[in-house]
Design a protein around this motif. Structure first.
Motif, PDB file in Angstrom:
ATOM      1  N   LEU A 123       0.820  -1.213   0.000  1.00  0.00           N
ATOM      2  CA  LEU A 123       0.000   0.000   0.000  1.00  0.00           C
ATOM      3  C   LEU A 123       0.856   1.266   0.000  1.00  0.00           C
ATOM      4  CD1 LEU A 123      -2.840  -0.887   2.553  1.00  0.00           C
ATOM      5  CD2 LEU A 123      -2.973  -0.890   0.056  1.00  0.00           C
ATOM      6  N   ARG A 124       2.135   1.154   0.332  1.00  0.00           N
ATOM      7  CA  ARG A 124       3.025   2.330   0.349  1.00  0.00           C
ATOM      8  C   ARG A 124       3.319   2.732  -1.090  1.00  0.00           C
ATOM      9  NH1 ARG A 124       6.830   4.739   4.201  1.00  0.00           N
ATOM     10  NH2 ARG A 124       7.512   6.630   3.104  1.00  0.00           N
ATOM     11  N   LYS A 125       2.969   3.958  -1.421  1.00  0.00           N
ATOM     12  CA  LYS A 125       3.119   4.458  -2.781  1.00  0.00           C
ATOM     13  C   LYS A 125       4.573   4.420  -3.233  1.00  0.00           C
ATOM     14  CE  LYS A 125       1.965   8.471  -5.665  1.00  0.00           C
ATOM     15  NZ  LYS A 125       1.427   9.863  -5.657  1.00  0.00           N
ATOM     16  N   ASP A 126       4.777   3.985  -4.486  1.00  0.00           N
ATOM     17  CA  ASP A 126       6.108   3.943  -5.110  1.00  0.00           C
ATOM     18  C   ASP A 126       7.089   3.058  -4.344  1.00  0.00           C
ATOM     19  OD1 ASP A 126       5.252   5.778  -7.080  1.00  0.00           O
ATOM     20  OD2 ASP A 126       5.765   7.475  -5.793  1.00  0.00           O
ATOM     21  N   LEU A 127       6.605   1.972  -3.770  1.00  0.00           N
ATOM     22  CA  LEU A 127       7.473   1.110  -2.967  1.00  0.00           C
ATOM     23  C   LEU A 127       8.655   0.583  -3.769  1.00  0.00           C
ATOM     24  CD1 LEU A 127       7.846  -0.276  -0.182  1.00  0.00           C
ATOM     25  CD2 LEU A 127       6.646  -2.253  -1.150  1.00  0.00           C
ATOM     26  N   GLU A 128       8.466   0.364  -5.062  1.00  0.00           N
ATOM     27  CA  GLU A 128       9.568  -0.152  -5.870  1.00  0.00           C
ATOM     28  C   GLU A 128      10.763   0.795  -5.866  1.00  0.00           C
ATOM     29  OE1 GLU A 128       6.517   1.498  -8.886  1.00  0.00           O
ATOM     30  OE2 GLU A 128       6.518   0.555  -6.902  1.00  0.00           O
ATOM     31  N   ARG A 129      10.536   2.070  -5.630  1.00  0.00           N
ATOM     32  CA  ARG A 129      11.657   3.022  -5.546  1.00  0.00           C
ATOM     33  C   ARG A 129      12.494   2.739  -4.304  1.00  0.00           C
ATOM     34  NH1 ARG A 129      12.845   8.336  -3.848  1.00  0.00           N
ATOM     35  NH2 ARG A 129      10.788   8.682  -2.907  1.00  0.00           N
ATOM     36  N   LEU A 130      11.842   2.444  -3.182  1.00  0.00           N
ATOM     37  CA  LEU A 130      12.576   2.064  -1.973  1.00  0.00           C
ATOM     38  C   LEU A 130      13.328   0.757  -2.195  1.00  0.00           C
ATOM     39  CD1 LEU A 130      13.321   2.307   1.028  1.00  0.00           C
ATOM     40  CD2 LEU A 130      11.177   1.113   1.557  1.00  0.00           C
ATOM     41  N   ILE A 131      12.685  -0.199  -2.839  1.00  0.00           N
ATOM     42  CA  ILE A 131      13.334  -1.484  -3.110  1.00  0.00           C
ATOM     43  C   ILE A 131      14.610  -1.266  -3.919  1.00  0.00           C
ATOM     44  CG2 ILE A 131      13.111  -3.706  -4.288  1.00  0.00           C
ATOM     45  CD1 ILE A 131      11.474  -3.496  -1.715  1.00  0.00           C
ATOM     46  N   ALA A 132      14.543  -0.421  -4.929  1.00  0.00           N
ATOM     47  CA  ALA A 132      15.726  -0.155  -5.750  1.00  0.00           C
ATOM     48  C   ALA A 132      16.844   0.472  -4.925  1.00  0.00           C
ATOM     49  CB  ALA A 132      15.348   0.759  -6.913  1.00  0.00           C
ATOM     50  N   MET A 133      16.498   1.331  -3.994  1.00  0.00           N
ATOM     51  CA  MET A 133      17.502   1.972  -3.141  1.00  0.00           C
ATOM     52  C   MET A 133      18.142   0.947  -2.200  1.00  0.00           C
ATOM     53  SD  MET A 133      15.224   5.389  -2.385  1.00  0.00           S
ATOM     54  CE  MET A 133      16.358   6.227  -1.273  1.00  0.00           C
ATOM     55  N   LEU A 134      17.326   0.077  -1.609  1.00  0.00           N
ATOM     56  CA  LEU A 134      17.853  -0.932  -0.692  1.00  0.00           C
ATOM     57  C   LEU A 134      18.646  -2.007  -1.424  1.00  0.00           C
ATOM     58  CD1 LEU A 134      14.726  -1.379   1.617  1.00  0.00           C
ATOM     59  CD2 LEU A 134      16.837  -0.147   2.160  1.00  0.00           C
ATOM     60  N   ALA A 135      18.282  -2.264  -2.677  1.00  0.00           N
ATOM     61  CA  ALA A 135      18.961  -3.305  -3.458  1.00  0.00           C
ATOM     62  C   ALA A 135      20.417  -2.958  -3.731  1.00  0.00           C
ATOM     63  CB  ALA A 135      18.217  -3.537  -4.772  1.00  0.00           C
ATOM     64  N   GLU A 136      20.789  -1.705  -3.522  1.00  0.00           N
ATOM     65  CA  GLU A 136      22.180  -1.296  -3.736  1.00  0.00           C
ATOM     66  C   GLU A 136      23.093  -1.702  -2.581  1.00  0.00           C
ATOM     67  OE1 GLU A 136      22.248   2.859  -4.549  1.00  0.00           O
ATOM     68  OE2 GLU A 136      21.092   2.695  -6.411  1.00  0.00           O
ATOM     69  N   LEU A 137      22.522  -2.145  -1.468  1.00  0.00           N
ATOM     70  CA  LEU A 137      23.337  -2.579  -0.330  1.00  0.00           C
ATOM     71  C   LEU A 137      23.995  -3.912  -0.654  1.00  0.00           C
ATOM     72  CD1 LEU A 137      20.859  -1.744   2.578  1.00  0.00           C
ATOM     73  CD2 LEU A 137      22.785  -0.363   1.752  1.00  0.00           C
ATOM     74  N   ASP A 138      25.301  -3.990  -0.516  1.00  0.00           N
ATOM     75  CA  ASP A 138      26.039  -5.206  -0.851  1.00  0.00           C
ATOM     76  C   ASP A 138      25.817  -6.291   0.206  1.00  0.00           C
ATOM     77  OD1 ASP A 138      27.133  -4.131  -3.157  1.00  0.00           O
ATOM     78  OD2 ASP A 138      28.901  -3.351  -2.118  1.00  0.00           O
ATOM     79  N   GLY A 139      25.637  -7.523  -0.252  1.00  0.00           N
ATOM     80  CA  GLY A 139      25.588  -8.675   0.645  1.00  0.00           C
ATOM     81  C   GLY A 139      24.365  -8.751   1.521  1.00  0.00           C
ATOM     82  N   VAL A 140      23.277  -8.080   1.143  1.00  0.00           N
ATOM     83  CA  VAL A 140      22.050  -8.084   1.942  1.00  0.00           C
ATOM     84  C   VAL A 140      20.919  -8.702   1.141  1.00  0.00           C
ATOM     85  CG1 VAL A 140      20.334  -6.656   3.118  1.00  0.00           C
ATOM     86  CG2 VAL A 140      22.760  -6.050   3.251  1.00  0.00           C
ATOM     87  N   GLU A 141      20.276  -9.735   1.708  1.00  0.00           N
ATOM     88  CA  GLU A 141      19.108 -10.333   1.080  1.00  0.00           C
ATOM     89  C   GLU A 141      17.895  -9.443   1.343  1.00  0.00           C
ATOM     90  OE1 GLU A 141      16.586 -14.555   1.001  1.00  0.00           O
ATOM     91  OE2 GLU A 141      17.834 -14.043   2.732  1.00  0.00           O
ATOM     92  N   LEU A 142      17.112  -9.190   0.301  1.00  0.00           N
ATOM     93  CA  LEU A 142      15.987  -8.262   0.393  1.00  0.00           C
ATOM     94  C   LEU A 142      14.677  -9.007   0.139  1.00  0.00           C
ATOM     95  CD1 LEU A 142      15.144  -5.313   0.784  1.00  0.00           C
ATOM     96  CD2 LEU A 142      15.604  -4.924  -1.653  1.00  0.00           C
TER      97      LEU A 142
END
Length: 380
Positions: A123-142
């Motif tokens: 329900l959080r608007k534009d959540l995929e933008r947050l996902i893309a930002m978090l996906a840049e963290l090395d060695g972290v499963e998302l």
């Protein structure tokens, strides 16, 4: 090896007793909690901090909204979370940039897995933008937990943004029971369509969570097991927990995980499987005929506090060290007050180093009535 072989030759009742012995929850007065040490001994660049019980920080669960399109009876009962419920205003929510900053600092302190939760996170608007930002963290499963109904629209965008996999909640396969449990008139088909969309988008292995409430949906355990055999999805059965203060939890509505395993084993023989990693909350079982595996999460009858490595970040920036916590630690004030990364690191480390939580190990007749944070606010 001999011990494992012996377990595989046990009868089903003997095996479930050996692997999942019943815990007797004492009825006694709750003890006064110990005073926590003030401050942090952690310094930037040092190894990951440990809490008061020697547990490391490995998992961060991030709630991105306290709102949900379901009103599940064990999480957001409608009589409490009605149309007039005061959900958090937009300006109090952490921005995606603030969330990412906390996640980056947590990763520097040892976090290797991030789970996005809610409420219903989609329900959080534009959540995929947050996902893309978090996906840049090395060695972290998302990963992300969802009720699934918005996945047909969003699954592919989430995958393309960098999400690794999803867990979907589904508490029954028959519509009457499911509609009664979600109390928002969503049919089972909407969730199954979401699971299919997640599969097609490559967000697997998909885990499907069923909260089992005795007398409400436990009659559907075998049907759920049968449906998800050979699917490639991992079905997990979760004991009904006394999370929050509004779900009317009663011990006699808890169906112990050992009973779930025994019931499935009678239809589809099972054998225990070693955990994937230290601190995995679900006890794993696989079908002897190779049809896949299931898991059971036994917070009530088989507490796993001693190996819990999870820290939770609420929608408006409070850190919680336990799903059953009564209060959090405000990080938003530091984020919006100009604190540098070293100060953020020290604040997170201090919260973790002071942690002494073991609620499920000391659950008493009184603890379920204590005022606790709601699961819809902090995520499961």
């Amino acid at each position: 090896m001999r011990r494992a072989a012996a377990m595989f030759t046990m009868t089903a009742p003997a095996m479930t007793r050996a692997i999942l012995p019943m815990k007797v929850i004492p009825i006694r007065e709750a003890a006064t909690p110990l005073a926590l040490a003030a401050g942090s001994t952690h310094r930037s660049g040092e190894r990951a901090p440990l809490d008061q019980r020697g547990r490391s920080l490995r998992d961060l669960r991030i709630s991105v909204t306290d709102r949900c399109n379901f009103r599940c009876i064990y999480c957001m009962p409608r009589e409490v979370f009605g149309n007039d419920y005061p959900f958090l205003p937009r300006e109090e929510l952490l921005s995606f940039e603030e969330i990412t900053r906390v996640a980056r600092r947590a990763a520097a302190l040892g976090v290797r897995k991030i789970r996005i939760t809610g409420g219903e996170p989609l329900l959080r608007k534009d959540l995929e933008r947050l996902i893309a930002m978090l996906a840049e963290l090395d060695g972290v499963e998302l990963t992300l937990t969802t009720n699934g109904v918005l996945l047909p629209k969003l699954a592919r965008r989430l995958k393309e943004a960098g999400l690794h996999r999803v867990t979907v909640s589904l508490d029954a396969l028959d519509d009457e029971t499911f509609r009664r449990m979600n109390d928002a008139d969503f049919p089972v088909s909407r969730v199954l369509e979401g699971i299919a969309a997640a599969r097609d988008a490559g967000l697997g292995p998909i885990k499907v969570n069923m909260v089992v409430k005795r007398g409400t949906n436990d009659h559907g355990i075998e049907a759920m097991a049968s449906h998800f055999r050979h699917s490639g999805h991992i079905l997990r059965f979760i004991e009904f927990m006394d999370v929050g203060s509004s779900n009317g939890w009663k011990m006699d509505e808890v169906l112990p995980s050992r009973d779930v395993v025994a019931r499935i084993d009678r239809l589809f023989p099972l054998e225990p499987v070693e955990p994937n990693y230290q601190g995995e909350v679900a006890a794993r079982w696989r079908y002897r005929d190779g049809a896949g595996e299931i898991g059971v999460i036994s917070s009530v009858t088989q507490a796993f506090c001693s190996s819990c490595t999870r820290l939770r970040l609420s929608t408006e920036g409070k850190l919680y060290t336990c799903l059953f916590a009564q209060q959090g630690h405000d990080l938003r004030a530091l984020l919006r007050g100009g604190a540098d990364d070293d100060h953020i690191d020290a604040a997170i480390a201090a919260v973790w180093q002071q942690r002494d939580d073991r609620y499920s190990e000391i659950r008493t007749a009184a603890t379920p009535t204590a005022r606790k944070i709601e699961m819809s606010y902090i995520g499961g």
